[in-house]
Design an enzyme around this catalytic site. Sequence first.
Site, PDB file in Angstrom:
ATOM      1  N   VAL A  11       0.825  -1.213   0.000  1.00  0.00           N
ATOM      2  CA  VAL A  11       0.000   0.000   0.000  1.00  0.00           C
ATOM      3  C   VAL A  11       0.857   1.260   0.000  1.00  0.00           C
ATOM      4  CG1 VAL A  11      -1.566   1.351   1.460  1.00  0.00           C
ATOM      5  CG2 VAL A  11      -2.066  -1.035   0.956  1.00  0.00           C
ATOM      6  N   ASP A  30      10.693   3.325   5.374  1.00  0.00           N
ATOM      7  CA  ASP A  30      10.455   1.974   5.891  1.00  0.00           C
ATOM      8  C   ASP A  30      11.544   1.629   6.895  1.00  0.00           C
ATOM      9  OD1 ASP A  30       8.423  -0.386   4.726  1.00  0.00           O
ATOM     10  OD2 ASP A  30      10.096  -1.127   5.964  1.00  0.00           O
ATOM     11  N   PHE A 152      -8.512   1.150  -0.690  1.00  0.00           N
ATOM     12  CA  PHE A 152      -9.338   0.076  -1.259  1.00  0.00           C
ATOM     13  C   PHE A 152      -8.668  -0.610  -2.437  1.00  0.00           C
ATOM     14  CE2 PHE A 152     -12.247   2.982   0.866  1.00  0.00           C
ATOM     15  CZ  PHE A 152     -13.036   2.121   1.597  1.00  0.00           C
ATOM     16  N   GLU A 155      -4.430  -5.708  -4.871  1.00  0.00           N
ATOM     17  CA  GLU A 155      -3.139  -6.143  -5.396  1.00  0.00           C
ATOM     18  C   GLU A 155      -3.355  -6.713  -6.792  1.00  0.00           C
ATOM     19  OE1 GLU A 155      -1.186  -8.770  -2.649  1.00  0.00           O
ATOM     20  OE2 GLU A 155      -1.374  -7.309  -1.033  1.00  0.00           O
ATOM     21  N   ASN A 211     -14.866  -4.874   3.076  1.00  0.00           N
ATOM     22  CA  ASN A 211     -14.135  -6.139   2.950  1.00  0.00           C
ATOM     23  C   ASN A 211     -14.963  -7.324   3.442  1.00  0.00           C
ATOM     24  OD1 ASN A 211     -11.942  -5.130   1.686  1.00  0.00           O
ATOM     25  ND2 ASN A 211     -10.496  -5.437   3.362  1.00  0.00           N
ATOM     26  N   ALA A 255     -16.818 -18.955  -7.783  1.00  0.00           N
ATOM     27  CA  ALA A 255     -16.571 -20.006  -6.796  1.00  0.00           C
ATOM     28  C   ALA A 255     -15.125 -20.474  -6.895  1.00  0.00           C
ATOM     29  CB  ALA A 255     -17.520 -21.173  -7.044  1.00  0.00           C
ATOM     30  N   GLY A 260      -8.434 -15.653   0.382  1.00  0.00           N
ATOM     31  CA  GLY A 260      -7.207 -15.555   1.174  1.00  0.00           C
ATOM     32  C   GLY A 260      -6.658 -14.155   1.014  1.00  0.00           C
ATOM     33  N   CYS A 263      -5.779  -9.249   3.251  1.00  0.00           N
ATOM     34  CA  CYS A 263      -6.835  -8.395   3.813  1.00  0.00           C
ATOM     35  C   CYS A 263      -8.061  -9.149   4.340  1.00  0.00           C
ATOM     36  CB  CYS A 263      -7.271  -7.366   2.775  1.00  0.00           C
ATOM     37  SG  CYS A 263      -5.974  -6.173   2.427  1.00  0.00           S
ATOM     38  N   ARG A 331       0.345 -14.139   1.681  1.00  0.00           N
ATOM     39  CA  ARG A 331      -0.278 -14.069   3.001  1.00  0.00           C
ATOM     40  C   ARG A 331      -1.662 -14.732   2.975  1.00  0.00           C
ATOM     41  NH1 ARG A 331       0.906  -7.766   4.344  1.00  0.00           N
ATOM     42  NH2 ARG A 331       0.812  -7.642   2.074  1.00  0.00           N
TER      43      ARG A 331
HETATM   44  N1  LIG Z   1      -2.138  -5.180   0.546  1.00  0.00           N
HETATM   45  C1  LIG Z   1      -3.324  -4.735   0.177  1.00  0.00           C
HETATM   46  O1  LIG Z   1      -3.860  -5.102  -0.883  1.00  0.00           O
HETATM   47  C2  LIG Z   1      -4.064  -3.719   1.028  1.00  0.00           C
HETATM   48  C3  LIG Z   1      -5.175  -3.057   0.492  1.00  0.00           C
HETATM   49  C4  LIG Z   1      -5.839  -2.121   1.275  1.00  0.00           C
HETATM   50  C5  LIG Z   1      -5.413  -1.881   2.582  1.00  0.00           C
HETATM   51  N2  LIG Z   1      -4.341  -2.553   3.089  1.00  0.00           N
HETATM   52  C6  LIG Z   1      -3.908  -2.244   4.445  1.00  0.00           C
HETATM   53  O2  LIG Z   1      -2.754  -1.418   4.363  1.00  0.00           O
HETATM   54  C7  LIG Z   1      -1.861  -1.696   5.455  1.00  0.00           C
HETATM   55  C8  LIG Z   1      -0.490  -2.061   4.909  1.00  0.00           C
HETATM   56  O3  LIG Z   1      -0.610  -3.260   4.145  1.00  0.00           O
HETATM   57  P1  LIG Z   1       0.564  -3.771   3.185  1.00  0.00           P
HETATM   58  O4  LIG Z   1       0.027  -4.935   2.460  1.00  0.00           O
HETATM   59  O5  LIG Z   1       1.118  -2.610   2.445  1.00  0.00           O
HETATM   60  O6  LIG Z   1       1.627  -4.236   4.301  1.00  0.00           O
HETATM   61  P2  LIG Z   1       3.169  -4.631   4.080  1.00  0.00           P
HETATM   62  O7  LIG Z   1       3.487  -5.583   5.151  1.00  0.00           O
HETATM   63  O8  LIG Z   1       3.405  -4.962   2.659  1.00  0.00           O
HETATM   64  O9  LIG Z   1       3.947  -3.257   4.359  1.00  0.00           O
HETATM   65  C9  LIG Z   1       4.063  -2.655   5.616  1.00  0.00           C
HETATM   66  C10 LIG Z   1       5.443  -2.029   5.699  1.00  0.00           C
HETATM   67  O10 LIG Z   1       5.503  -1.179   6.846  1.00  0.00           O
HETATM   68  C11 LIG Z   1       6.837  -1.232   7.347  1.00  0.00           C
HETATM   69  N3  LIG Z   1       6.829  -0.695   8.715  1.00  0.00           N
HETATM   70  C12 LIG Z   1       6.306  -1.247   9.839  1.00  0.00           C
HETATM   71  N4  LIG Z   1       6.485  -0.400  10.885  1.00  0.00           N
HETATM   72  C13 LIG Z   1       7.117   0.697  10.418  1.00  0.00           C
HETATM   73  C14 LIG Z   1       7.564   1.909  10.996  1.00  0.00           C
HETATM   74  N5  LIG Z   1       7.372   2.194  12.288  1.00  0.00           N
HETATM   75  N6  LIG Z   1       8.195   2.807  10.211  1.00  0.00           N
HETATM   76  C15 LIG Z   1       8.397   2.549   8.896  1.00  0.00           C
HETATM   77  N7  LIG Z   1       7.984   1.435   8.292  1.00  0.00           N
HETATM   78  C16 LIG Z   1       7.346   0.514   9.033  1.00  0.00           C
HETATM   79  C17 LIG Z   1       7.193  -2.677   7.199  1.00  0.00           C
HETATM   80  O11 LIG Z   1       8.597  -2.858   7.221  1.00  0.00           O
HETATM   81  C18 LIG Z   1       6.589  -3.032   5.835  1.00  0.00           C
HETATM   82  O12 LIG Z   1       7.514  -2.835   4.795  1.00  0.00           O
HETATM   83  C19 LIG Z   1      -2.539  -2.820   6.257  1.00  0.00           C
HETATM   84  O13 LIG Z   1      -3.273  -2.247   7.292  1.00  0.00           O
HETATM   85  C20 LIG Z   1      -3.469  -3.449   5.248  1.00  0.00           C
HETATM   86  O14 LIG Z   1      -4.586  -4.062   5.847  1.00  0.00           O
HETATM   87  C21 LIG Z   1      -3.648  -3.455   2.314  1.00  0.00           C
END
Ligand SMILES: NC(=O)c1ccc[n+]([C@@H]2O[C@H](COP(=O)([O-])OP(=O)(O)OC[C@H]3O[C@@H](n4cnc5c(N)ncnc54)[C@H](O)[C@@H]3O)[C@@H](O)[C@H]2O)c1
Length: 448
Positions: A11, A30, A152, A155, A211, A255, A260, A263, A331
């Site tokens: 994200v 990060d 929203f 991936e 979701n 179906a 998985g 999210c 995941r």
């Molecule tokens: N992946 C998706 O499709 C999606 C879609 C919508 C919402 N979200 C939400 O977005 C959020 C992030 O999801 P993601 O899939 O990008 O996660 P991710 O695990 O891919 O990325 C999170 C990143 O944050 C970094 N991080 C953690 N703590 C930190 C800090 N204090 N300072 C700097 N960096 C830090 C981690 O090292 C990691 O690289 C989640 O809450 C998820 O539910 C994800």
Amino acid sequence: MKIVMVGSGYVGLVSGACFADFGHEVVCVDKQESKIAALKRGEIPIFEPGLTELVRSNAAAGRLSFTTDLAGPVSAADAVFIAVGTPSRRGDGFADLSYVYAASREIAQALGRYTVIVTKSTVPVGTGDEVERIVRELRPEAEFAVVSNPEFLREGAAIEDFKRPDRIVIGTEDARAQQVMADVYRPLYLNSAPILNTSRRTAELTKYAANAFLATKITFINEMADLCEQVGANVQDVARGMGLDNRIGGKFLHAGPGYGGSCFPKDTLALIKTAQDYGTPARIVETVAAVNEQRKRAMGRKVVAACGGSVRGKTVAVLGLTFKPNTDDMRDSPSLSIITALQDAGATIRAFDPEGMEQAKAVLPGAVTYCDNAYECVEDADAAVIVTEWNIFRALDLDRVRTLMRSPILIDLRNIYRGEQVREKGFVYADIGRGISDPVSSHAIDAA
Ligand SMILES: NC(=O)c1ccc[n+]([C@@H]2O[C@H](COP(=O)([O-])OP(=O)(O)OC[C@H]3O[C@@H](n4cnc5c(N)ncnc54)[C@H](O)[C@@H]3O)[C@@H](O)[C@H]2O)c1
């Protein structure tokens, strides 16, 4: 505008690159040094179509940069987005907010001028209040607002979703913060993307409600598929007949082996927990989560059944490991439960996925032979299972597959083939809810 993304995962990196592409000055932060070092070299640590080009072009234009040091960029930022992970907490399934709160504390220490702190991570209702409390406690004199702006994007289509969203939800009652958010999203306002201004709590809950509803739709059609198998009906036609009704819509009615990904599983669990805590249990979502969990392992039993009741000592080729195509994200992928179930039943596993194998190696228990392509994967296999509907699995040379396999058994958990087409080639073929008695399905032909 100066924007900081805290967390540069799926994200954070997509949002950061897209904001930079809108013309903003973006710094992606990060904690993982290796990730930031790779990004600085122009290497993208995740697979997301179009992201490499977008990151490189905006970095070259000087609008997008990467650092592990949050303090400098935050002190000069107009908006700081929190996009860190919110995985399921061990034990109770509630969202683990430790990363969000840790990031909030770091941001608080670094605040300079008036800054809008935005939770883009999916966070339970009330988290914004807690972030505000944390920041206020650490920096009573700081000028800031905390806004909820859930993401929203999907991936695999993340850039398109970010740039052409169905809607943008902005949760704040603070007029100044609302103005900053309007400036951040101005290019999308100009594209007339629907913007929904809500209270912070409403925005937080909207994400979970969306979701959970999508997870419910998937689970509903999966149960219909099971019924179709018993009564000899075709679930793809049922889904089509339902989906053509505008009140229902055809999306998320495919179906398969169960939902998985990063999210739906964790977000349904977190919503269940929140609803229980507030004394208003979300019974439908509770059932959806339970049904889905059982379904993933049941898919292992489906493979065993297609193999004549036992896979002990047999080799099963697994085609596709990621929870959906066009991502490398493993995941909570159904493949994890399916593979474990087959290993428990005594099978040896060979596997191939176009993008997910690196992540798979880190999470898959037991011995799995990873192959370079689909044909190598099915070599000497007693059965092959399509778990993810990657395009390259849609047009396999079935004659070649049949020759390579020890016994030609194909279990198609995504319904990407037509039964009669595969059976004609001499395969034993099992799918999801399409009842052998209904071979000439128009929708099956569309999908094949
Ligand atoms: N992946 C998706 O499709 C999606 C879609 C919508 C919402 N979200 C939400 O977005 C959020 C992030 O999801 P993601 O899939 O990008 O996660 P991710 O695990 O891919 O990325 C999170 C990143 O944050 C970094 N991080 C953690 N703590 C930190 C800090 N204090 N300072 C700097 N960096 C830090 C981690 O090292 C990691 O690289 C989640 O809450 C998820 O539910 C994800």
